[in-house]
Write an enzyme that holds these catalytic residues in place. Structure first.
Site, PDB file in Angstrom:
ATOM      1  CG  HIS A 114      -2.085  -1.003   1.081  1.00 24.79           C
ATOM      2  ND1 HIS A 114      -2.576  -1.462  -0.115  1.00 24.79           N
ATOM      3  CD2 HIS A 114      -2.832  -1.641   2.049  1.00 24.79           C
ATOM      4  CE1 HIS A 114      -3.564  -2.327   0.105  1.00 24.79           C
ATOM      5  NE2 HIS A 114      -3.725  -2.455   1.402  1.00 24.79           N
ATOM      6  CG  HIS A 184      -7.845  -0.180   2.223  1.00 21.34           C
ATOM      7  ND1 HIS A 184      -8.485  -0.783   3.273  1.00 21.34           N
ATOM      8  CD2 HIS A 184      -6.884  -1.042   1.834  1.00 21.34           C
ATOM      9  CE1 HIS A 184      -7.909  -1.957   3.511  1.00 21.34           C
ATOM     10  NE2 HIS A 184      -6.934  -2.146   2.650  1.00 21.34           N
ATOM     11  CD  GLU A 322      -8.219  -3.584  -0.386  1.00 22.76           C
ATOM     12  OE1 GLU A 322      -7.035  -3.385  -0.690  1.00 22.76           O
ATOM     13  OE2 GLU A 322      -8.560  -4.430   0.460  1.00 22.76           O
TER      14      GLU A 322
HETATM   15  C1  GLA Z   1      -5.279  -5.033   2.089  1.00 25.10           C
HETATM   16  C2  GLA Z   1      -4.342  -6.175   2.157  1.00 25.10           C
HETATM   17  C3  GLA Z   1      -4.528  -6.887   3.453  1.00 25.10           C
HETATM   18  C4  GLA Z   1      -4.323  -5.929   4.602  1.00 25.10           C
HETATM   19  C5  GLA Z   1      -5.246  -4.766   4.470  1.00 25.10           C
HETATM   20  C6  GLA Z   1      -4.965  -3.722   5.513  1.00 25.10           C
HETATM   21  O1  GLA Z   1      -6.562  -5.444   1.914  1.00 25.10           O
HETATM   22  O2  GLA Z   1      -4.492  -7.070   1.064  1.00 25.10           O
HETATM   23  O3  GLA Z   1      -3.620  -7.954   3.532  1.00 25.10           O
HETATM   24  O4  GLA Z   1      -3.012  -5.484   4.616  1.00 25.10           O
HETATM   25  O5  GLA Z   1      -5.104  -4.183   3.204  1.00 25.10           O
HETATM   26  O6  GLA Z   1      -4.845  -4.249   6.778  1.00 25.10           O
END
Ligand code: GLA
Length: 357
Positions: A114, A184, A322
């Site tokens: 991220h 997100h 997402e």
């Molecule tokens: C995304 C990732 C997860 C986790 C979340 C935040 O969805 O794929 O593994 O890191 O973000 O916690």
């Protein structure tokens, strides 16, 4: 004290008004007759989203906090945030572009996640335009910021249209770079913090997904969902197969996987997923131009944080959808490309549309 989901205490704007890195943060409310959404320019985050359930009761379907301070203390979950420069994982925090190797933070060891240590979710975005139904936010990521090449100009625009929230992104760069942006938000369509999301019904318009290794990096295979717990082609409860003994569910601690919607970006918004709260009848439709969507079933939520209305972010009390390019695309030449060249404009959009089942 935990309050009943019915008592939605209004957010206090001044709890969002502060200064970080010499930039002012604030809370912006977009509303029309069907939807009211509160957004802060800290991480361009959706803080709350109110819609009526089938009894006409206002329900807040997005998990969030009541103040900037709480976001600062709990930032590892990316609650409601715009995630970038590269949403999702890049294997070992390494990729090469035009013969140059780039090294990124391995903030989700052994991988990059991220956008890195701050990414786009822990910075203050500049407000370009703010009306009753529209908020346009801008961030300039410097060349080399978080290890990525190229100064990147990013605009995200949130627009309310009837029962839909449109999220559109635009980005340009001065050097070849990689870009993958998403929102997100953590949804609970029965009301944030009201209980596990396992009884929600979900449908995903994907007949393939990208299985991963044990560190959530795609193996490169586009595997059929048929005959697996990843088959959401017909509506089914999120919890229906989540405890199945399946290696992929073990790796993810539940669902934390990218579904293949298309082989490349699509020019038009296309229906990707539909989720319905079993107790409220609130239905979320996700439409996107993106080729992928990550279903994350809130596996890392552990009840560590107090969220709005004094409730807790317990295990699987929320899920994320997402919209994105596939994880680790910079290292996977067969995946749709995430490279942005100078002179080109990155444009993607996603809609969260709310109806009643
Ligand atoms: C995304 C990732 C997860 C986790 C979340 C935040 O969805 O794929 O593994 O890191 O973000 O916690």
């Amino acid at each position: 004290m935990a309050q009943a989901q019915g008592s939605l205490t209004p957010l206090e704007r001044n709890a969002f008004q502060t200064e970080l890195d010499y930039r002012k943060t604030d809370l912006f409310v977009l509303r029309n007759e069907q939807v009211e959404v509160a957004i802060t320019n800290y991480g361009a985050r959706i803080v709350s989203l109110l819609v009526n359930d089938r009894e006409g009761k206002k329900t807040d379907v997005i998990t969030g906090f009541s103040s900037i301070q709480e976001y600062l203390e709990a930032d590892e979950d990316y609650q409601g945030a715009i995630v970038g420069r590269y949403a999702n994982r890049i294997a070992k925090g390494r990729f090469s572009l035009d013969g140059t190797a780039y090294v990124l933070a391995t903030n989700n060891a052994p991988n990059h996640l991220h956008g890195g240590l701050k990414g786009f979710s822990n910075v203050v975005w500049e407000v370009l335009e703010s009306t009753d139904t529209k908020l346009s936010l801008f961030y300039l990521a410097a060349d080399g910021e978080e290890g990525y090449p190229g100064a990147l100009n990013v605009t995200v625009t949130y627009t309310l249209q009837d029962q839909s929230l449109l999220i559109s992104f635009e980005a340009t760069t001065d050097k070849a770079t990689v870009v993958n942006l998403t929102n997100h938000s953590y949804f609970n369509l029965n009301g944030q913090g009201s209980g596990p999301i396992l009884g929600h019904t979900l449908q995903v318009a994907a007949d393939r997904y990208t299985p991963t290794d044990s560190t959530s990096i795609p193996t490169g295979e586009l595997a059929p969902v048929a005959g697996t717990p990843f088959d959401f082609r017909e509506p089914k409860k999120i919890g229906a197969a989540i405890e199945t003994a399946h290696e992929q569910l073990t790796f993810g601690g539940g669902y934390d996987h990218n579904f293949v919607l298309a082989d490349s970006c699509r020019p038009d918004l296309t229906l990707a997923a539909v989720a319905t709260g079993d107790r409220t009848g609130i239905r979320l439709e996700v439409l996107t131009t993106e080729p992928g969507i990550q279903l994350y079933s809130g596996n890392f939520l552990k009840g560590k944080h107090t969220i709005k209305y004094g409730l807790k972010d317990e295990h699987r009390y929320a899920f994320c959808l997402e919209t994105q390019h596939f994880p680790d695309s910079p290292n996977q030449p067969a995946f749709p490309s995430t490279v942005l060249q100078p002179g080109d404009t990155y444009r993607t959009s996603t809609v969260f549309r709310f109806t009643l089942a």
